[in-house]
Design a protein around this motif. Structure first.
Motif, PDB file in Angstrom:
ATOM      1  N   UNK A 277      39.368  14.786   7.184  1.00  0.00           N
ATOM      2  CA  UNK A 277      38.845  14.260   8.445  1.00  0.00           C
ATOM      3  C   UNK A 277      37.636  13.345   8.251  1.00  0.00           C
ATOM      4  N   UNK A 278      37.326  13.058   6.983  1.00  0.00           N
ATOM      5  CA  UNK A 278      36.289  12.088   6.632  1.00  0.00           C
ATOM      6  C   UNK A 278      34.938  12.415   7.265  1.00  0.00           C
ATOM      7  N   UNK A 279      34.558  13.698   7.142  1.00  0.00           N
ATOM      8  CA  UNK A 279      33.236  14.114   7.611  1.00  0.00           C
ATOM      9  C   UNK A 279      32.422  14.600   6.418  1.00  0.00           C
ATOM     10  N   UNK A 280      31.106  14.552   6.544  1.00  0.00           N
ATOM     11  CA  UNK A 280      30.207  14.994   5.477  1.00  0.00           C
ATOM     12  C   UNK A 280      30.122  16.519   5.476  1.00  0.00           C
ATOM     13  N   UNK A 281      30.010  17.070   4.284  1.00  0.00           N
ATOM     14  CA  UNK A 281      29.871  18.510   4.097  1.00  0.00           C
ATOM     15  C   UNK A 281      28.700  18.770   3.162  1.00  0.00           C
TER      16      UNK A 281
END
Length: 371
Positions: A125-129
């Motif tokens: 989902x192309x989110x930062x973690x």
């Protein structure tokens, strides 16, 4: 609906309103308001929601049943997960699937498979973690890394640490299903410190766990001692306990000197360093600072500038794998070989972020570190 960080501030929902949220995370927003904004609170305790919402002037209050709706509302850009370890995967994955960035308290999850689920959801989902390793932005620990790798005490040979405390009956950390034991809660600091100080990964681990008959420890270990073998035949050892007097110290011994940090893993005490090298002893004291604001500022910058965080999901996975390997060793009485994984980056002094101590507010029903 996928949220997008607007302007220069990332809008956060804090998920879970237990001790760590109330004592450290929520107050940190006052010190990180340049790029971080507290927008929503999530808890299943309506009294907490109402009172804490009023304390911090937060209008969006949400119970766990409405969490998915909040994630898709367009009102938040990121979550800070402060829930029991057992719930990290579920709430991180739901956030990622809605396009919301994820900052999770450590451990990232209880198992390697759960960590990998979080990593996969965030990547797809192309989110930062980011795993919330606050000491990766703290001056004393970062300066220790710098001094050790400048050759100040010669070749590094030994790491030793103690992290002990008394945990009260009924605390969620004594619930095996929700939290898992002393290595998950405090041993993870010792493991992570050994890894960032040696700047490598252990190849083999061994552990003993002990219980002293205290009814608090029916489900989890009261104490665990561990040995980690690193490349170049360096050894790291540490002991954690939920039933001993407070201690949080590590020592690194090299071929030419010794470095020690007292209160090394704490956020509510100043940290003291002792460096013995070349026949001289140097002592330094590092003033108390807001370590949680530093995390928020750093993660928000990563979101706004589209950068991958250094204490990444891989960093979280590595420590969970080592914890699981240590408990396997303690059960079987044998050393355990670890997976060949490596953190893509290591912390250094460039990551230091200073903010003054935050103003603490009265806590509400905060026996548990979550909820």
């Amino acid at each position: 609906m996928k949220a997008k960080a607007s302007g220069k501030r990332v809008r956060y929902a804090v998920v879970g309103l237990g001790d760590i949220a109330q004592s450290a995370v929520l107050p940190a927003f006052a010190n990180s308001r340049g790029n971080s904004e507290l927008t929503a609170l999530v808890s299943d305790d309506p009294v907490k929601l109402k009172r804490i919402g009023r304390q911090y002037q937060v209008g969006r209050l949400c119970d766990y049943g409405d969490y998915r709706a909040l994630m898709r509302s367009g009102e938040v850009d990121a979550v800070y997960i402060c829930l029991p370890n057992e719930l990290h995967r579920e709430y991180a994955v739901h956030a990622a699937e809605a396009g919301i960035h994820v900052l999770s308290e450590k451990p990232l999850a209880k198992t390697e498979a759960e960590c990998e689920d979080i990593l996969k959801a965030c990547a797809e989902n192309k989110v930062r973690l980011m795993t919330a390793y606050r000491l990766h932005f703290e001056r004393a620990n970062l300066e220790a890394i710098h001094l050790l790798h400048s050759g100040k005490i010669g070749e590094l040979r030994i790491f030793q640490a103690l992290f002990t405390q008394q945990v009260k009956p009924g605390n969620v950390r004594l619930d095996d299903h929700l939290s898992g034991g002393s290595l998950y809660d405090i041993g993870i600091y010792c493991i992570n410190a050994a890894r960032y100080l040696f700047r490598s990964e252990p190849a083999e681990v061994f552990a003993f766990s002990a219980r002293n008959g205290d009814p608090r420890f029916k489900e989890v270990d009261e104490m665990t001692s561990a040995i980690l073998r690193f490349p170049k035949d360096r050894l790291a050892s540490f002991t954690t306990s939920f039933g001993a007097s407070d201690s949080a110290v590590f020592t690194v011994v090299g071929t030419k000197g010794v470095l020690r940090l007292n209160h090394a893993f704490e956020y509510s005490d100043s940290i003291e360093m002792e460096l013995i090298s070349g026949g001289r002893t140097i002592r330094r004291k590092y003033a108390l600072r807001d370590q949680f604001a530093a995390e928020l500022i750093y993660f928000s910058n990563c979101i706004l500038k589209k950068r991958e965080p250094e204490p990444s999901g891989i960093e979280g996975l590595l420590d969970v794998h080592i914890i699981r390997s240590l408990y396997e060793s303690a059960r079987n009485g044998l050393p355990v070989r670890t997976r060949e994984l490596r953190a893509p980056h290591r912390p250094d002094l460039r990551q230091e972020i200073y903010r003054p101590p935050a103003r603490r507010r009265p806590k509400i029903h905060a026996q548990s570190p979550s909820r």
